[in-house]
Design a protein around this motif. Structure first.
Motif, short mmCIF file in Angstrom:
data_model
loop_
_atom_site.label_atom_id
_atom_site.label_comp_id
_atom_site.label_asym_id
_atom_site.label_seq_id
_atom_site.Cartn_x
_atom_site.Cartn_y
_atom_site.Cartn_z
N ASP A 105 0.87 -1.17 0.00
CA ASP A 105 0.00 0.00 0.00
C ASP A 105 0.91 1.23 0.00
N ILE A 106 0.91 1.98 -1.09
CA ILE A 106 1.78 3.15 -1.19
C ILE A 106 1.01 4.46 -1.06
N SER A 107 -0.19 4.38 -0.49
CA SER A 107 -1.01 5.60 -0.38
C SER A 107 -0.27 6.71 0.37
N TYR A 108 0.47 6.37 1.41
CA TYR A 108 1.24 7.38 2.14
C TYR A 108 2.29 8.01 1.22
N LEU A 109 3.00 7.18 0.47
CA LEU A 109 4.03 7.69 -0.45
C LEU A 109 3.42 8.59 -1.52
N LEU A 110 2.25 8.24 -1.99
CA LEU A 110 1.60 9.07 -3.00
C LEU A 110 1.29 10.47 -2.46
N LYS A 111 0.92 10.55 -1.18
CA LYS A 111 0.66 11.85 -0.57
C LYS A 111 1.94 12.66 -0.38
N LYS A 152 13.46 -7.02 -14.29
CA LYS A 152 12.04 -7.07 -13.94
C LYS A 152 11.32 -5.84 -14.49
N LEU A 153 11.91 -4.66 -14.33
CA LEU A 153 11.30 -3.44 -14.85
C LEU A 153 11.18 -3.50 -16.37
N GLU A 154 12.19 -4.02 -17.02
CA GLU A 154 12.17 -4.16 -18.49
C GLU A 154 11.05 -5.11 -18.92
N GLU A 155 10.90 -6.22 -18.22
CA GLU A 155 9.85 -7.19 -18.54
C GLU A 155 8.46 -6.56 -18.48
N PHE A 156 8.27 -5.61 -17.57
CA PHE A 156 6.98 -4.96 -17.39
C PHE A 156 6.86 -3.66 -18.17
N GLY A 157 7.90 -3.32 -18.94
CA GLY A 157 7.86 -2.11 -19.75
C GLY A 157 7.98 -0.82 -18.96
N VAL A 158 8.54 -0.89 -17.77
CA VAL A 158 8.72 0.31 -16.94
C VAL A 158 10.06 0.94 -17.29
N ARG A 159 10.01 2.14 -17.84
CA ARG A 159 11.24 2.78 -18.29
C ARG A 159 11.51 4.11 -17.61
N ILE A 169 4.67 -0.24 -8.42
CA ILE A 169 4.64 1.02 -7.67
C ILE A 169 5.36 2.16 -8.39
N LEU A 170 6.44 1.88 -9.12
CA LEU A 170 7.20 2.96 -9.73
C LEU A 170 6.41 3.79 -10.74
N PRO A 171 5.54 3.20 -11.56
CA PRO A 171 4.77 4.04 -12.49
C PRO A 171 3.85 5.05 -11.77
N GLU A 172 3.54 4.79 -10.52
CA GLU A 172 2.66 5.68 -9.75
C GLU A 172 3.43 6.83 -9.09
N LEU A 173 4.76 6.73 -9.09
CA LEU A 173 5.60 7.69 -8.37
C LEU A 173 6.45 8.48 -9.35
N PRO A 174 6.93 9.67 -8.92
CA PRO A 174 7.83 10.42 -9.80
C PRO A 174 9.18 9.69 -9.89
N ALA A 175 9.94 9.98 -10.92
CA ALA A 175 11.26 9.37 -11.06
C ALA A 175 12.17 9.88 -9.95
N ASN A 211 12.27 4.70 -14.57
CA ASN A 211 13.22 4.61 -13.47
C ASN A 211 14.09 3.38 -13.64
N ARG A 212 15.38 3.55 -13.45
CA ARG A 212 16.31 2.43 -13.55
C ARG A 212 17.10 2.33 -12.26
N VAL A 213 17.48 1.13 -11.87
CA VAL A 213 18.26 0.92 -10.66
C VAL A 213 19.73 1.07 -11.00
N LYS A 214 20.40 1.94 -10.28
CA LYS A 214 21.83 2.17 -10.49
C LYS A 214 22.63 1.22 -9.62
N SER A 215 23.68 0.67 -10.19
CA SER A 215 24.54 -0.27 -9.49
C SER A 215 25.56 0.48 -8.63
#
Length: 168
Positions: free
Chosen positions: A4-10, A56-63, A34-40, A65-69
């Motif tokens: 539940d990310i309702s708090y984060l959305l606020k 995982k993000l690529e599989e779901f077409g989420v572009r 959750i990432l598509p619901e939040l700002p980058a 935000n990327r995780v930095k190593s």
């Protein structure tokens, strides 16, 4: 489960970044939901964690935000926090705990770990870092480890290698 990310959305304009402890599904599995619901914002993880999360993000077409190593010697700043990474052994390689320096003190975040004396990847927990931060003083310890209430120890992941067969 999808959190539940309702708090984060606020509070989404206050989010400075995200750090990932390890590549298990229960720690990275909700990212594409959750990432598509939040700002980058910047997201960090160890090389293996970043690779699994980005796949995982690529599989779901989420572009958006990327995780930095990161390396285990890196320090990153997120807002008023400085985060250092501590290598720990777990059932998945490249797992991390975090030393989070805040304006009011140090928080040590220890999520899912086990102290494996013979890790399969040959990279033991950085006990020296953990000892040093403990000696320096910790305001808050956040800790999560399965079966911590059971006496004894969990066998090394190296012990299960003999159970795998390679067919040519």
């Amino acid at each position: 489960l999808i959190p539940d990310i309702s708090y984060l959305l606020k509070k989404k304009n206050n989010i400075k970044g995200m750090i990932l402890t390890h590549a298990h599904e229960d720690h990275i599995g909700a990212l594409p939901y959750i990432l598509p619901e939040l700002p980058a914002f910047p997201i960090f993880g160890s090389p293996l964690t970043a690779a699994f999360a980005n796949q995982k993000l690529e599989e779901f077409g989420v572009r958006n935000n990327r995780v930095k190593s990161i390396t285990f010697t890196d320090k990153i700043s997120l807002g008023n926090f400085e985060i250092s990474f501590v290598r720990v052994t777990h059932s998945v390689p490249d797992s991390a705990n975090f030393i989070i320096k805040t304006p009011v003190g140090v928080v040590f975040h220890a999520s899912d770990f086990k102290f494996d004396q013979t890790p399969a990847d040959g990279k033991p927990s950085e006990m020296d870092k953990i000892k040093r931060i403990g000696e320096a003083g910790v305001l808050c310890l956040l800790c999560d480890s399965l079966r911590v209430e059971k006496e004894g120890h969990t066998p090394s992941e190296k012990d299960i290698e003999k159970n795998f067969e390679i067919e040519m």
